[in-house]
Design an enzyme around this catalytic site. Structure first.
Site, short mmCIF file in Angstrom:
data_model
loop_
_atom_site.label_atom_id
_atom_site.label_comp_id
_atom_site.label_asym_id
_atom_site.label_seq_id
_atom_site.Cartn_x
_atom_site.Cartn_y
_atom_site.Cartn_z
N ASN A 11 16.11 80.84 8.26
CA ASN A 11 16.28 81.94 9.21
C ASN A 11 17.69 81.84 9.76
O ASN A 11 17.98 80.94 10.54
CB ASN A 11 15.23 81.81 10.33
CG ASN A 11 15.50 82.77 11.48
OD1 ASN A 11 16.23 83.75 11.33
ND2 ASN A 11 14.89 82.50 12.63
N LYS A 13 19.26 83.84 11.76
CA LYS A 13 19.47 84.41 13.10
C LYS A 13 20.73 85.29 13.07
O LYS A 13 20.97 85.96 12.07
CB LYS A 13 19.54 83.29 14.14
CG LYS A 13 18.35 82.33 13.99
CD LYS A 13 18.21 81.35 15.09
CE LYS A 13 16.99 80.47 14.79
NZ LYS A 13 16.69 79.56 15.88
N HIS A 97 8.91 85.70 16.02
CA HIS A 97 9.76 84.52 16.21
C HIS A 97 9.90 84.27 17.72
O HIS A 97 9.96 85.22 18.51
CB HIS A 97 11.13 84.72 15.56
CG HIS A 97 11.94 83.47 15.60
ND1 HIS A 97 12.70 83.13 16.70
CD2 HIS A 97 12.07 82.45 14.71
CE1 HIS A 97 13.28 81.95 16.46
NE2 HIS A 97 12.90 81.52 15.26
N GLU A 99 12.29 83.58 19.57
CA GLU A 99 13.40 84.26 20.26
C GLU A 99 13.04 85.73 20.52
O GLU A 99 13.44 86.30 21.53
CB GLU A 99 14.69 84.12 19.44
CG GLU A 99 15.25 82.71 19.59
CD GLU A 99 15.94 82.16 18.35
OE1 GLU A 99 16.39 82.94 17.50
OE2 GLU A 99 16.01 80.91 18.25
N GLU A 167 6.11 77.05 15.17
CA GLU A 167 7.42 76.68 15.68
C GLU A 167 7.31 76.39 17.18
O GLU A 167 7.38 77.31 18.00
CB GLU A 167 8.41 77.83 15.46
CG GLU A 167 8.66 78.13 14.00
CD GLU A 167 10.06 78.70 13.77
OE1 GLU A 167 10.78 78.13 12.96
OE2 GLU A 167 10.41 79.68 14.43
N GLY A 173 16.23 74.63 17.83
CA GLY A 173 17.64 74.55 18.15
C GLY A 173 17.98 73.49 19.19
O GLY A 173 19.07 73.48 19.75
N SER A 213 14.22 72.40 14.48
CA SER A 213 15.15 71.28 14.26
C SER A 213 14.88 70.49 12.98
O SER A 213 14.98 69.27 12.95
CB SER A 213 15.17 70.34 15.48
OG SER A 213 15.65 71.03 16.61
P1 PGA Z 1 16.25 75.45 14.16
O1 PGA Z 1 15.55 76.90 14.22
O2 PGA Z 1 15.96 74.87 12.80
O3 PGA Z 1 17.72 75.71 14.37
O4 PGA Z 1 15.64 74.64 15.26
C1 PGA Z 1 14.29 77.15 13.65
C2 PGA Z 1 13.89 78.59 13.86
O5 PGA Z 1 14.11 79.14 14.94
O6 PGA Z 1 13.30 79.24 12.95
#
Ligand code: PGA
Length: 251
Positions: A11, A13, A97, A99, A167, A173, A213
């Site tokens: 992903n 983003k 997601h 976010e 997640e 992140g 992560s």
């Molecule tokens: P990350 O993001 O691997 O940077 O923690 C995962 C995601 O939001 O799908």
């Protein structure tokens, strides 16, 4: 370890415009072993056409859209529909997601409506669920996951292909990764609940990905956890070499 063909999803983003997308794909040359994983990539919408046309000959990757509006069309300035995403080559759609849920305020109902719209446009939904740190600390892991799943599972009843991603918001992140035991616990809850709502056979067919992560250094142990069928990767999917490394680890 998964009984499914593993799924490695990236992903991006709000990273990688069309030029950076082409450069990534040129440098993305994984050498997977005999059991090559399914590779999914979610570039920004403006880069989707560049991505699908670049990969058109080899078809190594299935591409998806990160977000769509639930309506087919209309006065929704700045939004795009699932059908438009399909028209530029998207085969999948991320929905829910964290976010989208926490930065853009999307409710469970909205996530369900977007899932319905994705399916109606012929896209395969990748439904994301996960608890915040506060919810986890209050002991609400199960309540939150079941609430998020209850909103969306009825939409998946007739879907021929769909994926779920666990997640935990506190791991996205942040460099904080769930332990394989944390992932296995949440994935087992999700699988059990899917079996209750969709029936055991159907529940077995839906791959459950872990995200938060994930790096080349922890991918193998996360993939070896029970009920973890693949990984959804943010930061470490932006670099073609680290993403390729994770693809190779999954084969
Ligand atoms: P990350 O993001 O691997 O940077 O923690 C995962 C995601 O939001 O799908």
């Amino acid at each position: 370890m998964t009984q499914h063909r593993p799924v490695i999803a990236g992903n991006w983003k709000m990273h990688h415009g069309p030029a950076a997308t082409r450069a990534f794909l040129e440098d993305f040359t994984p050498e997977p072993g005999a059991s090559a994983p399914r590779i999914l990539l979610f570039p920004p919408m403006v880069s989707l056409a560049a991505a699908t046309s670049f990969d058109a000959r080899d078809r190594r990757i299935e591409f998806g859209v990160q977000n769509t509006h639930e309506a087919e069309e209309g006065a929704f300035t700045g939004e795009i529909s699932a059908r438009m995403a399909a028209e530029v080559g998207a085969e999948l759609a991320l929905v829910g997601h964290s976010e989208r849920r926490h930065v853009f305020g999307e409710s469970d109902e909205r996530v369900a409506a977007k899932t319905r719209a994705a399916l109606a446009a012929g896209l395969i939904p990748v439904v994301c669920v996960g608890e915040t740190l506060e919810e986890r600390q209050r002991g609400e892991l199960e309540t939150v996951l079941l609430r998020q799943l209850d909103a969306v599972l009825p939409e998946l009843r007739s879907a021929t292909d769909a994926l779920v991603a666990y997640e935990p918001v506190w791991a996205i992140g942040t460099g904080e990764t769930a332990t394989p035991a944390d992932a296995a616990q949440a994935h087992a809850l999700i699988r059990r609940h899917m079996a209750a709502v969709l029936g055991p056979e159907r529940a077995e067919q839906v791959p459950i990905l872990y995200g938060g992560s994930v790096r080349p250094s922890n991918a193998r142990e996360l993939l070896s956890a029970d009920d973890v069928d693949g990984l959804l990767i943010g930061g470490a999917s932006l670099d073609p070499r680290s993403f390729a490394e994770i693809v190779e680890l999954a084969s």
